[in-house]
Design a protein around this motif. Structure first.
Motif, mmCIF file in Angstrom:
data_model
loop_
_atom_site.group_PDB
_atom_site.id
_atom_site.type_symbol
_atom_site.label_atom_id
_atom_site.label_comp_id
_atom_site.label_asym_id
_atom_site.label_seq_id
_atom_site.Cartn_x
_atom_site.Cartn_y
_atom_site.Cartn_z
ATOM 1 N N LYS A 72 -5.901 13.936 -13.270
ATOM 2 C CA LYS A 72 -6.037 12.601 -13.280
ATOM 3 C C LYS A 72 -5.263 11.967 -12.035
ATOM 4 O O LYS A 72 -5.412 11.312 -11.173
ATOM 5 C CB LYS A 72 -5.642 11.669 -14.712
ATOM 6 N N ALA A 73 -3.939 12.569 -12.080
ATOM 7 C CA ALA A 73 -2.953 12.317 -11.215
ATOM 8 C C ALA A 73 -3.360 12.603 -9.480
ATOM 9 O O ALA A 73 -3.304 11.247 -9.184
ATOM 10 C CB ALA A 73 -1.212 13.038 -11.075
ATOM 11 N N PHE A 74 -4.052 13.444 -9.192
ATOM 12 C CA PHE A 74 -4.791 13.811 -8.625
ATOM 13 C C PHE A 74 -5.506 12.708 -7.970
ATOM 14 O O PHE A 74 -4.939 12.506 -7.097
ATOM 15 C CB PHE A 74 -5.478 15.358 -8.267
ATOM 16 N N GLY A 75 -6.333 12.496 -8.732
ATOM 17 C CA GLY A 75 -7.424 11.635 -8.721
ATOM 18 C C GLY A 75 -6.726 9.818 -8.761
ATOM 19 O O GLY A 75 -7.229 9.438 -6.803
ATOM 20 N N ASP A 76 -6.373 9.981 -9.267
ATOM 21 C CA ASP A 76 -4.866 8.365 -8.299
ATOM 22 C C ASP A 76 -4.416 8.513 -6.943
ATOM 23 O O ASP A 76 -4.564 7.677 -6.933
ATOM 24 C CB ASP A 76 -3.933 8.450 -9.507
ATOM 25 N N VAL A 77 -3.276 9.611 -7.254
ATOM 26 C CA VAL A 77 -3.291 9.800 -6.083
ATOM 27 C C VAL A 77 -3.505 10.051 -4.269
ATOM 28 O O VAL A 77 -3.400 9.165 -3.394
ATOM 29 C CB VAL A 77 -1.923 10.491 -5.889
ATOM 30 N N VAL A 78 -4.637 10.340 -4.593
ATOM 31 C CA VAL A 78 -6.090 10.078 -3.906
ATOM 32 C C VAL A 78 -6.131 8.743 -3.080
ATOM 33 O O VAL A 78 -6.582 8.936 -2.373
ATOM 34 C CB VAL A 78 -6.775 10.992 -3.918
ATOM 35 N N ILE B 35 4.798 20.604 -3.903
ATOM 36 C CA ILE B 35 3.806 19.102 -2.952
ATOM 37 C C ILE B 35 3.774 18.001 -2.724
ATOM 38 O O ILE B 35 4.275 17.354 -2.085
ATOM 39 C CB ILE B 35 2.443 20.334 -3.003
ATOM 40 N N ALA B 36 3.619 17.765 -4.373
ATOM 41 C CA ALA B 36 3.743 16.569 -5.242
ATOM 42 C C ALA B 36 5.011 15.886 -4.143
ATOM 43 O O ALA B 36 5.420 15.191 -4.389
ATOM 44 C CB ALA B 36 3.166 16.647 -6.758
ATOM 45 N N ALA B 37 6.732 16.381 -4.674
ATOM 46 C CA ALA B 37 8.011 16.076 -4.685
ATOM 47 C C ALA B 37 7.288 15.424 -2.675
ATOM 48 O O ALA B 37 7.982 14.562 -2.361
ATOM 49 C CB ALA B 37 8.694 16.665 -4.351
ATOM 50 N N ASN B 38 7.033 16.214 -1.737
ATOM 51 C CA ASN B 38 7.186 16.060 -1.085
ATOM 52 C C ASN B 38 5.978 14.732 -0.464
ATOM 53 O O ASN B 38 6.512 14.128 0.863
ATOM 54 C CB ASN B 38 5.951 17.228 0.478
ATOM 55 N N LEU B 39 5.161 14.790 -1.389
ATOM 56 C CA LEU B 39 3.820 13.578 -0.576
ATOM 57 C C LEU B 39 5.119 12.831 -0.897
ATOM 58 O O LEU B 39 4.715 11.476 -0.529
ATOM 59 C CB LEU B 39 2.529 14.077 -1.399
ATOM 60 N N GLN B 40 5.733 12.448 -1.820
ATOM 61 C CA GLN B 40 6.701 11.798 -2.385
ATOM 62 C C GLN B 40 7.645 10.720 -1.396
ATOM 63 O O GLN B 40 7.766 9.909 -1.059
ATOM 64 C CB GLN B 40 7.273 11.725 -4.155
ATOM 65 N N ARG B 41 8.328 12.098 -0.663
ATOM 66 C CA ARG B 41 9.221 11.935 0.228
ATOM 67 C C ARG B 41 8.286 11.413 0.921
ATOM 68 O O ARG B 41 9.478 10.020 1.687
ATOM 69 C CB ARG B 41 9.849 13.397 0.494
ATOM 70 N N LEU B 42 7.621 11.930 1.686
ATOM 71 C CA LEU B 42 6.989 11.021 3.005
ATOM 72 C C LEU B 42 6.133 9.438 2.700
ATOM 73 O O LEU B 42 7.178 8.699 3.271
ATOM 74 C CB LEU B 42 5.604 11.796 3.405
ATOM 75 N N GLY B 43 5.552 9.427 1.258
ATOM 76 C CA GLY B 43 5.558 7.954 1.284
ATOM 77 C C GLY B 43 6.837 6.593 1.236
ATOM 78 O O GLY B 43 6.499 5.706 1.499
ATOM 79 N N GLY C 276 0.658 -0.888 0.019
ATOM 80 C CA GLY C 276 -0.195 0.079 0.358
ATOM 81 C C GLY C 276 1.037 1.325 0.053
ATOM 82 O O GLY C 276 0.597 1.891 -0.703
ATOM 83 N N TYR C 277 1.914 1.154 0.915
ATOM 84 C CA TYR C 277 2.348 2.600 0.949
ATOM 85 C C TYR C 277 4.328 2.619 0.033
ATOM 86 O O TYR C 277 3.864 3.212 -0.665
ATOM 87 C CB TYR C 277 3.968 2.518 1.994
ATOM 88 N N ARG C 278 3.792 1.775 -1.307
ATOM 89 C CA ARG C 278 4.632 1.240 -2.506
ATOM 90 C C ARG C 278 4.512 2.008 -3.459
ATOM 91 O O ARG C 278 4.474 2.726 -3.933
ATOM 92 C CB ARG C 278 5.198 0.562 -2.601
ATOM 93 N N HIS C 279 2.654 1.747 -3.135
ATOM 94 C CA HIS C 279 2.102 1.611 -4.271
ATOM 95 C C HIS C 279 1.452 4.082 -4.408
ATOM 96 O O HIS C 279 1.350 3.883 -5.430
ATOM 97 C CB HIS C 279 0.604 1.357 -4.822
ATOM 98 N N PHE C 280 0.883 3.774 -2.938
ATOM 99 C CA PHE C 280 0.590 5.437 -2.295
ATOM 100 C C PHE C 280 1.613 6.540 -3.547
ATOM 101 O O PHE C 280 2.153 7.346 -3.521
ATOM 102 C CB PHE C 280 0.633 5.402 -1.294
ATOM 103 N N THR C 281 3.107 5.499 -2.887
ATOM 104 C CA THR C 281 4.139 6.610 -3.715
ATOM 105 C C THR C 281 4.759 6.763 -4.368
ATOM 106 O O THR C 281 5.373 7.083 -5.497
ATOM 107 C CB THR C 281 5.960 5.450 -2.712
ATOM 108 N N ASP C 282 4.709 5.159 -4.995
ATOM 109 C CA ASP C 282 4.208 5.254 -7.117
ATOM 110 C C ASP C 282 4.102 6.381 -7.526
ATOM 111 O O ASP C 282 4.091 7.265 -8.149
ATOM 112 C CB ASP C 282 4.022 3.980 -7.725
ATOM 113 N N GLN C 283 2.297 6.608 -6.910
ATOM 114 C CA GLN C 283 1.039 7.559 -7.479
ATOM 115 C C GLN C 283 1.884 9.274 -7.491
ATOM 116 O O GLN C 283 1.939 9.835 -8.119
ATOM 117 C CB GLN C 283 -0.258 7.622 -7.001
ATOM 118 N N ALA C 284 2.279 9.146 -6.045
ATOM 119 C CA ALA C 284 2.807 10.359 -5.526
ATOM 120 C C ALA C 284 4.242 10.807 -6.256
ATOM 121 O O ALA C 284 4.197 12.289 -7.157
ATOM 122 C CB ALA C 284 3.436 10.480 -4.312
#
Length: 368
Positions: A83-89, A183-191, A51-59
């Motif tokens: 579209k990418a926002f909906g996928d990461v959500v 923000i997107a980069a920060n989401l990737q970092r957190l993931g 789940g966390y890997r998938h979130f990181t990939d989407q971020a």
């Protein structure tokens, strides 16, 4: 006439689901301690880590979509970012139910999703950041030190869909776009941090898999089982209390559509559906059914039946929350979610909890 229509629609929806909203008949069982480590291992390796890997990939994909938007703004380019926002959500909504361990350390959860923002504090901070050029919000290295409300999904939603987002189609919105990219980069970092924490061989994953007297988190199998069940119960409570009742409590006249999560982007019910599907996936993947006595295993299938019905109805609700509140057929679906989300909580807390050896009525979310 409007009330009659709603009641008729709700009754029709309930007809095929006679098992919903019934009283529990399960008995209190005895925990099979030997099976707990296997259940916890499957929860970690089959649900949490993927789940966390998938979130990181989407971020990561979200970051790329923002970079594309910033480099070539046009009336069409926001579509990719939307579209990418909906996928990461959706990716986050599936795994956000694990509100324990690394997710709550260093305020990671709030950094990814600051919700609900009851006083609008976060919104005001994001609006202020957009109103005046501030280079510190356009770099992940400086953004991560700011208010948690400025660096996650809520802030990114406002960048992409909030007041002034139309400027993203021209060079006028370059600063706004850079903020969104950070923000997107920060989401990737957190993931990536969450994935690393759960992948570490001697970290939280090992603690989940090996309960015992030398374990810093779970001194025995009962404590470990309680943690996993608590994740499920708290998830069900959050779906009802913070996702549905946040904007609708049964009276359309008192509904607050702008209090719904992701209402600007139309991802409210996509997120709720993903929450429910994440809960179903964790329950199934972990194999918690193995912790129940043979004669009591129908508890899991009946619980999944309720959750699957909730997911089906949620996925069938229109994206525009304000329009939903004006449509009797859509309101009937909201009423269905309210009624049966309560049943889901009871089945998890009382039936499943009692079945694995914890007294019925035990409140996992209270930490008792």
């Amino acid at each position: 006439m409007r009330l009659f229509t709603r009641l008729a629609l709700l009754s029709t929806m309930l007809l095929p689901l006679p098992a919903l909203a019934q009283e529990s008949n399960s008995t209190v069982g005895v925990l099979d301690a030997a099976k707990v480590p296997g259940v916890m291992a499957r929860a970690v390796d089959g649900f949490i880590r993927p789940g966390y890997r998938h979130f990181t990939d989407q971020a990561t994909a979200m970051q790329g979509a923002m970079q594309s938007l910033c480099s070539a703004p046009s009336p069409q380019t926001p579509d990719g970012a939307h579209k990418a926002f909906g996928d990461v959500v959706e990716a986050w909504s599936r795994i956000e139910i694990v509100r324990v361990g690394p997710a709550i350390e260093d305020n990671r959860f709030e950094r990814i999703l600051f919700f609900p923002d009851r006083k609008g504090t976060g919104l005001k901070q994001v609006q202020a950041a957009l109103a005046k050029l501030d280079p510190s919000v356009t770099s992940v290295e400086t953004l991560k030190g700011k208010s948690v409300a400025m660096q996650g999904l809520g802030a990114l939603e406002f960048v992409l869909f909030g007041t002034g987002s139309e400027t993203l189609t021209t060079t006028e919105g370059h600063y706004r776009c850079q903020y969104g990219t950070a923000i997107a980069a920060n989401l990737q970092r957190l993931g990536a941090e969450l994935s690393a924490a759960w992948d570490a061989p001697d970290g939280v994953a090992a603690a989940w898999k090996t309960p015992g007297p030398n374990n810093p988190l779970y001194r025995d199998e009962a404590e470990a089982a309680k943690e996993l069940l608590g994740v499920l119960v708290h998830a069900a409570e959050t779906i009802r209390d913070q996702r549905i009742e946040q904007f609708y409590k049964g009276d359309p006249k008192k509904a607050l559509p702008r209090q719904a999560i992701y209402w600007r982007s139309g991802n409210t019910f996509r997120s709720i559906t993903a929450n429910i599907e994440g809960l179903r996936d964790l329950l199934d993947t972990s194999g918690m059914v193995d912790l129940l006595a043979e004669g009591n295993r129908s508890v899991v299938s009946s619980t999944d039946f309720v959750a699957r019905s909730l997911s089906r109805v949620s996925a069938d609700i229109k994206p525009d929350v304000a329009a939903v509140i004006e449509d009797p057929a859509q309101i009937a679906k909201l009423d269905f979610l309210l009624l049966n989300s309560r049943d889901l909580i009871l089945r998890l807390n009382n039936d499943l909890g009692g079945g694995i050896g914890l007294a019925a009525g035990f409140s996992f979310s209270d930490g008792d």
